[in-house]
Design an enzyme around this catalytic site. Structure first.
Site, PDB file in Angstrom:
ATOM      1  N   ARG A  83       0.857  -1.188   0.000  1.00  0.00           N
ATOM      2  CA  ARG A  83       0.000   0.000   0.000  1.00  0.00           C
ATOM      3  C   ARG A  83       0.887   1.230   0.000  1.00  0.00           C
ATOM      4  O   ARG A  83       1.656   1.444   0.922  1.00  0.00           O
ATOM      5  CB  ARG A  83      -0.917   0.013   1.220  1.00  0.00           C
ATOM      6  CG  ARG A  83      -2.159   0.895   1.032  1.00  0.00           C
ATOM      7  CD  ARG A  83      -2.942   1.068   2.322  1.00  0.00           C
ATOM      8  NE  ARG A  83      -2.182   1.860   3.255  1.00  0.00           N
ATOM      9  CZ  ARG A  83      -2.178   1.676   4.579  1.00  0.00           C
ATOM     10  NH1 ARG A  83      -2.893   0.720   5.141  1.00  0.00           N
ATOM     11  NH2 ARG A  83      -1.452   2.456   5.350  1.00  0.00           N
ATOM     12  N   GLU A 103       4.787   7.158   2.436  1.00  0.00           N
ATOM     13  CA  GLU A 103       5.586   5.950   2.644  1.00  0.00           C
ATOM     14  C   GLU A 103       4.997   4.819   1.815  1.00  0.00           C
ATOM     15  O   GLU A 103       3.849   4.901   1.348  1.00  0.00           O
ATOM     16  CB  GLU A 103       5.627   5.550   4.121  1.00  0.00           C
ATOM     17  CG  GLU A 103       4.263   5.164   4.654  1.00  0.00           C
ATOM     18  CD  GLU A 103       4.317   4.276   5.895  1.00  0.00           C
ATOM     19  OE1 GLU A 103       5.379   3.733   6.232  1.00  0.00           O
ATOM     20  OE2 GLU A 103       3.252   4.114   6.516  1.00  0.00           O
ATOM     21  N   SER A 110      -2.866  -2.609   6.013  1.00  0.00           N
ATOM     22  CA  SER A 110      -4.189  -2.977   6.506  1.00  0.00           C
ATOM     23  C   SER A 110      -5.318  -2.145   5.896  1.00  0.00           C
ATOM     24  O   SER A 110      -5.079  -1.224   5.129  1.00  0.00           O
ATOM     25  CB  SER A 110      -4.217  -2.869   8.028  1.00  0.00           C
ATOM     26  OG  SER A 110      -3.731  -1.621   8.425  1.00  0.00           O
ATOM     27  N   LYS A 364      11.684  11.124  10.703  1.00  0.00           N
ATOM     28  CA  LYS A 364      11.046   9.814  10.844  1.00  0.00           C
ATOM     29  C   LYS A 364      12.043   8.712  11.150  1.00  0.00           C
ATOM     30  O   LYS A 364      13.025   8.547  10.421  1.00  0.00           O
ATOM     31  CB  LYS A 364      10.341   9.443   9.537  1.00  0.00           C
ATOM     32  CG  LYS A 364       9.297  10.423   9.089  1.00  0.00           C
ATOM     33  CD  LYS A 364       8.854   9.963   7.752  1.00  0.00           C
ATOM     34  CE  LYS A 364       7.501  10.098   7.385  1.00  0.00           C
ATOM     35  NZ  LYS A 364       7.047   9.529   6.192  1.00  0.00           N
ATOM     36  N   GLU A 368       7.392   1.266  11.956  1.00  0.00           N
ATOM     37  CA  GLU A 368       6.089   1.188  11.306  1.00  0.00           C
ATOM     38  C   GLU A 368       5.015   1.255  12.378  1.00  0.00           C
ATOM     39  O   GLU A 368       5.242   0.880  13.512  1.00  0.00           O
ATOM     40  CB  GLU A 368       5.930  -0.144  10.555  1.00  0.00           C
ATOM     41  CG  GLU A 368       6.970  -0.404   9.493  1.00  0.00           C
ATOM     42  CD  GLU A 368       6.898   0.571   8.338  1.00  0.00           C
ATOM     43  OE1 GLU A 368       5.788   1.041   8.025  1.00  0.00           O
ATOM     44  OE2 GLU A 368       7.950   0.891   7.768  1.00  0.00           O
ATOM     45  N   ARG A 459      -7.631   7.945   4.523  1.00  0.00           N
ATOM     46  CA  ARG A 459      -7.683   8.194   5.965  1.00  0.00           C
ATOM     47  C   ARG A 459      -7.745   9.700   6.190  1.00  0.00           C
ATOM     48  O   ARG A 459      -7.017  10.455   5.564  1.00  0.00           O
ATOM     49  CB  ARG A 459      -6.463   7.608   6.664  1.00  0.00           C
ATOM     50  CG  ARG A 459      -6.566   6.097   6.798  1.00  0.00           C
ATOM     51  CD  ARG A 459      -5.284   5.495   7.283  1.00  0.00           C
ATOM     52  NE  ARG A 459      -4.206   5.752   6.338  1.00  0.00           N
ATOM     53  CZ  ARG A 459      -2.923   5.496   6.603  1.00  0.00           C
ATOM     54  NH1 ARG A 459      -2.579   5.002   7.756  1.00  0.00           N
ATOM     55  NH2 ARG A 459      -2.012   5.747   5.697  1.00  0.00           N
TER      56      ARG A 459
HETATM   57  P1  ADP Z   1       4.163   4.906   9.832  1.00  0.00           P
HETATM   58  O1  ADP Z   1       5.027   3.786   9.383  1.00  0.00           O
HETATM   59  O2  ADP Z   1       4.219   5.157  11.287  1.00  0.00           O
HETATM   60  O3  ADP Z   1       2.770   4.790   9.300  1.00  0.00           O
HETATM   61  P2  ADP Z   1       4.366   7.285   8.169  1.00  0.00           P
HETATM   62  O4  ADP Z   1       5.514   7.654   7.336  1.00  0.00           O
HETATM   63  O5  ADP Z   1       3.158   6.839   7.458  1.00  0.00           O
HETATM   64  O6  ADP Z   1       4.860   6.195   9.205  1.00  0.00           O
HETATM   65  O7  ADP Z   1       4.023   8.509   9.113  1.00  0.00           O
HETATM   66  C1  ADP Z   1       2.906   8.505   9.988  1.00  0.00           C
HETATM   67  C2  ADP Z   1       1.971   9.678   9.704  1.00  0.00           C
HETATM   68  O8  ADP Z   1       2.696  10.909   9.813  1.00  0.00           O
HETATM   69  C3  ADP Z   1       1.398   9.690   8.297  1.00  0.00           C
HETATM   70  O9  ADP Z   1       0.242   8.895   8.229  1.00  0.00           O
HETATM   71  C4  ADP Z   1       1.119  11.168   8.084  1.00  0.00           C
HETATM   72  O10 ADP Z   1      -0.111  11.534   8.675  1.00  0.00           O
HETATM   73  C5  ADP Z   1       2.246  11.834   8.855  1.00  0.00           C
HETATM   74  N1  ADP Z   1       3.353  12.149   7.943  1.00  0.00           N
HETATM   75  C6  ADP Z   1       4.356  11.337   7.572  1.00  0.00           C
HETATM   76  N2  ADP Z   1       5.185  11.929   6.695  1.00  0.00           N
HETATM   77  C7  ADP Z   1       4.690  13.169   6.502  1.00  0.00           C
HETATM   78  C8  ADP Z   1       5.097  14.278   5.702  1.00  0.00           C
HETATM   79  N3  ADP Z   1       6.181  14.220   4.943  1.00  0.00           N
HETATM   80  N4  ADP Z   1       4.341  15.407   5.753  1.00  0.00           N
HETATM   81  C9  ADP Z   1       3.239  15.483   6.530  1.00  0.00           C
HETATM   82  N5  ADP Z   1       2.811  14.460   7.303  1.00  0.00           N
HETATM   83  C10 ADP Z   1       3.520  13.311   7.294  1.00  0.00           C
HETATM   84 MG    MG Z   2       1.934   5.186   7.479  1.00  0.00          MG
END
Ligand code: ADP
Ligand code: MG
Length: 483
Positions: A83, A103, A110, A364, A368, A459
């Protein structure tokens, strides 16, 4: 969930669908490139990120020969259920929103089940109560559409598209299952798919929907088990590579991981029984979804490395691949390394943060599941504590090696009503993240047998909430209303 769908440009939605098979291909090719994975994940990351180091170590033990060449012949095929998550974002100087990848999930992606139900509900509500929802949708439409697409919105009708996730993901599992059957001829009455799940999992309904659909459409039975139980309850035949459930004699054709993506899924520690179970499953001839290689290809560090100039060319070397590379690159946000491989460009992003632009970035870690990112003040403090600034240079502490720095995305703010437990939790300004499912089956020698877009998820969360994730309590399930 969100009471109503959120406006989404058709063009951007179409882009996400078009990129789906290309990201699949990319994951498959990265997963086979042991050198790339070693260079990207074997350096600074291992000391500060034992989890990824452990995955990489197992990958090498199981697949890489002494000569350094990988050998995948012992396993069945590879099954990817991916996904890719995107936020709409305006590039500098553009008045149009484009998708930018947040990402790419290659393990335990899920909500294929629940999001299908939510989009069906949203399709019903928006047609049944058309007059009541018109104003809200119109207001939101204006926010997401660029000036030229507001008038020329194409042939596709407006509305919530049909979400094929709940058919397509089981059907990809069935492709892998059938491949296994024709290759190894197990007893057809005693062959199953194993869902590896967390002890005390709460998102079971979403998983059960896939299980029931597998049975309804394909008559494939599912067995659920945690990694802890798999250690004692599953046997690996050292000679044939067959994986069997000890008490029933059932043979496992496909292992589907809905657990194992976080260190907490291995409570017995790095030398403990859950890691032994993971290794046992991986060593078998069953098709793993994901295999260790696919899992590693979905790490944030790999995502950052793939965005470097010239990186994609390694995986798409043909002249005819140029279009693919262009498409993928357009979806990449700014990504910067904080490891010992940090370039001048990476360091200048760090300097930018230290100079007060922390609002334009997200920090980050290699994790996950939501809840671990650093924003704003916290991001600034974290960098200040781990960066030594000299006159013109910055020196990054090794602990930063497991983090990536990412350009912060600013999706359009739309009005929405969010529900929890069937009651209105609140209404107001929200932002959304589109997830695009994609499935791939590839043979061990790299033949792609199946590769397709497999549905979506939207979402939605209040715009003042930084983190994402529905299961972690930050976001709600919604759907795109194409316009
Ligand atoms: P995880 O593996 O924890 O899902 P993500 O990279 O999806 O990691 O980051 C979690 C959340 O943080 C995302 O669902 C989003 O809402 C927010 N986020 C992540 N990267 C960004 C970004 N570059 N800009 C704005 N919000 C972000
Ligand atoms: Mg995510």
């Amino acid at each position: 969930m969100s009471l109503l769908p959120n406006a989404y440009p058709k063009r951007a939605f179409g882009q996400a669908q078009e990129l789906a098979p290309h990201f699949n291909q990319l994951v498959d090719r990265v997963s086979r490139d042991a050198d790339f994975l070693h260079q990207t994940l074997g350096g600074g990351v291992s000391d500060t990120d034992p989890y990824t180091a452990k995955l990489l170590q197992l990958y090498k033990e199981i697949y890489v020969q002494e000569s350094g060449e990988p050998n995948f012949a012992k396993t069945a095929d590879f099954l990817g259920i991916h996904r890719s998550d995107y936020m709409l974002h305006k590039d500098k100087g553009s008045d149009q929103y484009n998708i930018k990848q947040v990402e790419l999930n290659t393990i335990a992606s899920s909500f294929a089940g629940l999001s299908t139900k939510v989009s069906a509900l949203h399709r019903h509500l928006t047609s049944r109560f058309e007059d009541d929802v018109k104003d809200l949708l119109e207001t939101n439409k204006k926010v997401v559409l660029g000036s030229d697409e507001a008038t020329t919105n194409g042939d596709t009708p407006d509305g919530v598209p049909v979400n094929p996730a709940l058919e397509r993901i089981p059907s990809a599992m069935k492709v892998a299952f059938a491949q296994y059957q024709s290759r190894f001829s197990p007893d057809p009455k005693k062959t199953v798919i194993l869902f590896v799940v967390q002890d005390g999992e709460t998102n079971t309904v979403d998983q059960r929907m896939l299980e029931f659909q597998l049975w309804q459409d394909h008559q494939v039975p599912v067995v659920r088990m945690s990694l802890t139980s798999a250690h004692t309850e599953i046997e690996l035949d050292g000679k044939t590579g067959a994986l069997k459930i000890a008490s029933t004699g059932q043979e496992i054709a496909v292992v589907y991981f809905r657990a194992g993506y976080a260190p907490t899924d291995y409570p017995d520690g790095y030398d403990g029984i859950e890691w032994k179970a993971r290794a046992k499953l991986e060593r078998s001839r069953a098709t793993k979804s994901p295999s260790l290689g696919y899992h590693l290809a979905g790490t944030k560090k790999v995502q950052q490395e793939l965005a470097r100039p010239g990186s994609l060319e390694r995986f798409f070397p043909q002249d005819s691949d140029k279009v693919i590379i262009e498409g993928l690159k357009q979806a990449f946000a700014g990504l910067y390394s904080l490891g010992d491989d940090a370039t001048e460009e990476d360091k200048s992003a760090v300097k930018d943060v230290l100079a007060g632009a922390e609002g334009k970035y997200v920090l980050k870690p290699q994790r996950e599941g939501g809840g671990y990112n650093f924003y704003g003040e916290n991001l600034l403090a974290k960098l200040k504590a781990n960066v030594k600034q000299t006159d013109s240079d910055v020196e990054l502490a090794p602990v930063l090696g497991e983090f990536i720095l990412m350009e912060r995305l600013f999706p359009p703010i739309q009005k929405a009503i969010l529900l929890r437990g069937g009651k209105v939790e609140g209404s107001g300004d929200t932002i959304s993240e589109l997830g695009c499912f994609a499935t791939v089956v590839a043979s061990t020698d790299g033949n792609v047998l199946h590769n397709e877009y497999a549905g979506f998820l939207l979402r939605t969360k209040f715009s003042n909430v930084d983190e994402g994730g529905v299961a972690s309590g930050f976001a709600t399930l919604s759907s795109p209303y194409l316009c």
